[in-house]
Design a protein around this motif. Sequence first.
Motif, PDB file in Angstrom:
ATOM      1  N   HIS A   1     -89.462 -14.566  45.127  1.00 56.32           N
ATOM      2  CA  HIS A   1     -88.616 -13.508  44.595  1.00 56.32           C
ATOM      3  C   HIS A   1     -89.465 -12.250  44.416  1.00 56.32           C
ATOM      4  O   HIS A   1     -90.655 -12.335  44.104  1.00 56.32           O
ATOM      5  CB  HIS A   1     -88.006 -13.904  43.253  1.00 56.32           C
ATOM      6  CG  HIS A   1     -87.150 -15.123  43.299  1.00 56.32           C
ATOM      7  ND1 HIS A   1     -87.671 -16.404  43.266  1.00 56.32           N
ATOM      8  CD2 HIS A   1     -85.784 -15.251  43.378  1.00 56.32           C
ATOM      9  CE1 HIS A   1     -86.677 -17.272  43.319  1.00 56.32           C
ATOM     10  NE2 HIS A   1     -85.535 -16.607  43.384  1.00 56.32           N
ATOM     11  N   ARG A   2     -88.828 -11.109  44.577  1.00 55.88           N
ATOM     12  CA  ARG A   2     -89.557  -9.848  44.483  1.00 55.88           C
ATOM     13  C   ARG A   2     -90.213  -9.672  43.115  1.00 55.88           C
ATOM     14  O   ARG A   2     -91.365  -9.250  43.018  1.00 55.88           O
ATOM     15  CB  ARG A   2     -88.604  -8.674  44.757  1.00 55.88           C
ATOM     16  CG  ARG A   2     -89.255  -7.303  44.615  1.00 55.88           C
ATOM     17  CD  ARG A   2     -88.291  -6.185  44.988  1.00 55.88           C
ATOM     18  NE  ARG A   2     -88.845  -4.876  44.684  1.00 55.88           N
ATOM     19  CZ  ARG A   2     -89.732  -4.243  45.436  1.00 55.88           C
ATOM     20  NH1 ARG A   2     -90.161  -4.797  46.554  1.00 55.88           N
ATOM     21  NH2 ARG A   2     -90.176  -3.046  45.087  1.00 55.88           N
ATOM     22  N   VAL A   3     -89.494 -10.002  42.039  1.00 52.06           N
ATOM     23  CA  VAL A   3     -90.040  -9.816  40.704  1.00 52.06           C
ATOM     24  C   VAL A   3     -91.288 -10.670  40.500  1.00 52.06           C
ATOM     25  O   VAL A   3     -92.254 -10.248  39.857  1.00 52.06           O
ATOM     26  CB  VAL A   3     -88.968 -10.132  39.628  1.00 52.06           C
ATOM     27  CG1 VAL A   3     -88.531 -11.598  39.683  1.00 52.06           C
ATOM     28  CG2 VAL A   3     -89.480  -9.788  38.241  1.00 52.06           C
TER      29      VAL A   3
ATOM     30  N   SER B   1     -93.857 -10.281  33.979  1.00 47.44           N
ATOM     31  CA  SER B   1     -93.195  -9.175  34.681  1.00 47.44           C
ATOM     32  C   SER B   1     -92.534  -8.208  33.706  1.00 47.44           C
ATOM     33  O   SER B   1     -92.308  -7.045  34.030  1.00 47.44           O
ATOM     34  CB  SER B   1     -92.133  -9.720  35.638  1.00 47.44           C
ATOM     35  OG  SER B   1     -90.976 -10.163  34.931  1.00 47.44           O
TER      36      SER B   1
ATOM     37  N   LYS C   1     -89.525  -8.387  32.790  1.00 46.36           N
ATOM     38  CA  LYS C   1     -88.101  -8.283  33.095  1.00 46.36           C
ATOM     39  C   LYS C   1     -87.340  -9.296  32.241  1.00 46.36           C
ATOM     40  O   LYS C   1     -87.151 -10.447  32.637  1.00 46.36           O
ATOM     41  CB  LYS C   1     -87.836  -8.523  34.581  1.00 46.36           C
ATOM     42  CG  LYS C   1     -86.381  -8.256  34.966  1.00 46.36           C
ATOM     43  CD  LYS C   1     -86.163  -8.358  36.462  1.00 46.36           C
ATOM     44  CE  LYS C   1     -84.701  -8.056  36.810  1.00 46.36           C
ATOM     45  NZ  LYS C   1     -84.454  -8.137  38.257  1.00 46.36           N
TER      46      LYS C   1
ATOM     47  N   ILE D   1     -93.016 -14.622  35.612  1.00 41.94           N
ATOM     48  CA  ILE D   1     -91.755 -14.005  35.209  1.00 41.94           C
ATOM     49  C   ILE D   1     -91.897 -13.387  33.822  1.00 41.94           C
ATOM     50  O   ILE D   1     -91.464 -12.253  33.573  1.00 41.94           O
ATOM     51  CB  ILE D   1     -90.618 -15.033  35.253  1.00 41.94           C
ATOM     52  CG1 ILE D   1     -90.294 -15.392  36.704  1.00 41.94           C
ATOM     53  CG2 ILE D   1     -89.372 -14.507  34.543  1.00 41.94           C
ATOM     54  CD1 ILE D   1     -89.390 -16.594  36.862  1.00 41.94           C
TER      55      ILE D   1
ATOM     56  N   ALA E   1     -84.171 -12.832  35.193  1.00 41.54           N
ATOM     57  CA  ALA E   1     -85.121 -12.277  36.163  1.00 41.54           C
ATOM     58  C   ALA E   1     -84.775 -12.664  37.592  1.00 41.54           C
ATOM     59  O   ALA E   1     -84.920 -11.855  38.513  1.00 41.54           O
ATOM     60  CB  ALA E   1     -86.540 -12.737  35.824  1.00 41.54           C
ATOM     61  N   LEU E   2     -84.306 -13.899  37.781  1.00 46.43           N
ATOM     62  CA  LEU E   2     -84.092 -14.383  39.148  1.00 46.43           C
ATOM     63  C   LEU E   2     -82.644 -14.303  39.614  1.00 46.43           C
ATOM     64  O   LEU E   2     -82.391 -14.296  40.829  1.00 46.43           O
ATOM     65  CB  LEU E   2     -84.577 -15.838  39.264  1.00 46.43           C
ATOM     66  CG  LEU E   2     -86.056 -16.092  38.963  1.00 46.43           C
ATOM     67  CD1 LEU E   2     -86.414 -17.532  39.293  1.00 46.43           C
ATOM     68  CD2 LEU E   2     -86.963 -15.123  39.711  1.00 46.43           C
TER      69      LEU E   2
ATOM     70  N   LEU F   1     -94.212  -9.115  42.634  1.00 47.78           N
ATOM     71  CA  LEU F   1     -94.784  -7.926  42.003  1.00 47.78           C
ATOM     72  C   LEU F   1     -95.661  -8.306  40.808  1.00 47.78           C
ATOM     73  O   LEU F   1     -96.738  -7.732  40.610  1.00 47.78           O
ATOM     74  CB  LEU F   1     -93.670  -6.979  41.558  1.00 47.78           C
ATOM     75  CG  LEU F   1     -92.964  -6.201  42.672  1.00 47.78           C
ATOM     76  CD1 LEU F   1     -91.781  -5.424  42.114  1.00 47.78           C
ATOM     77  CD2 LEU F   1     -93.950  -5.256  43.370  1.00 47.78           C
ATOM     78  N   ALA F   2     -95.198  -9.264  40.018  1.00 46.84           N
ATOM     79  CA  ALA F   2     -95.982  -9.692  38.866  1.00 46.84           C
ATOM     80  C   ALA F   2     -97.311 -10.298  39.312  1.00 46.84           C
ATOM     81  O   ALA F   2     -98.356 -10.044  38.708  1.00 46.84           O
ATOM     82  CB  ALA F   2     -95.194 -10.703  38.036  1.00 46.84           C
TER      83      ALA F   2
END
Length: 331
Positions: free
Chosen positions: A120-122, A312, A314, A309, A279-280, A125-126
Amino acid sequence: MGGAPKPVRAGYAAVPTGVPRQVDAGPGRTRTWAPDGPLDLGLVLGPLRRGPADPTFRALPDGSVWRSTRTPAGPGTLRVSSYGGEVRGEAWGPGAEWLLEQLPEMLGAGDDPDAFAPRHRVVALARHRRPGLRLTRTGLVLESLIPSILEQKVTTDEAYRAWRLLVRKYGEPAPGPASVVGGRMWVMPAPRTWALIPSWEWHRAGVDNKRASTILRAVRVAARLEQAVGMAPEAAQARLEVVPGIGPWTSAETVQRSHGAADAVTVGDLHLPGIVGWALAGDRDADDSVMLSLLEPYAGQRHRAARLILLSGKVPARRAPRMPRGDIGRL
């Protein structure tokens, strides 16, 4: 079933960036070690800290991290600093040699971050922003099990206060240089000492009878529980859960630290499913079954995915508190 409807922490201790200074602390043992990749002491060791006033953990302005613990060889204090791509460990007390021997594992030498593939993008990035994340493996069970039991079904503040009060009152001064860390650190009590704490002292610390009884049952079989460090995480969790009052939440929180268990995802938590769900999948009302389904692509690495996560940032907007704060020690 062990559970803890408490705010889930991302496991990060703020460690200032600085040039570690020399410590004039009398005779101590030292070891240097060069990790094979980025290493963030705050991320790796952060899960071992139980609140900002944890008497067994300090992060100093010079960038060093201190922790005191009870090893199989006895009490020990460890100072860890990182500079120029190299880690330096200094240790004091009967457990010094054991702590230095364990140093690479504690800093994630046995972990394999490259085995993780973000889906997943999040998460990607984390991971990109936190390249120094490795999973600690302390090789010690009780030091993570007891505070995890204290965190069952109460707020983190209540659990941290109980840990702080009990360790300071029934633990022992940590070996090493108290003046350097700005005050005395403490080593958690030995199993027999935990077993002898009077019922009214548990009450004063805000620990209800259910959690106190679970700790008492655990320390009676402390040797058997510590042997679990030689088991696979799943088998270790099964052994811990034989003790009444220890369930999947508590056993997962323990092996994440004692074993560096990359797949030991925490279930039974009040907040984590909603954070992962949000987040997902944008689902703040996700339960454990939904969370586990969303984390299925990370099988074998679900705990690492959950950590990323959390890191992140988020998370869904906060609602009104669902867990009332209570302090039986002040009744």
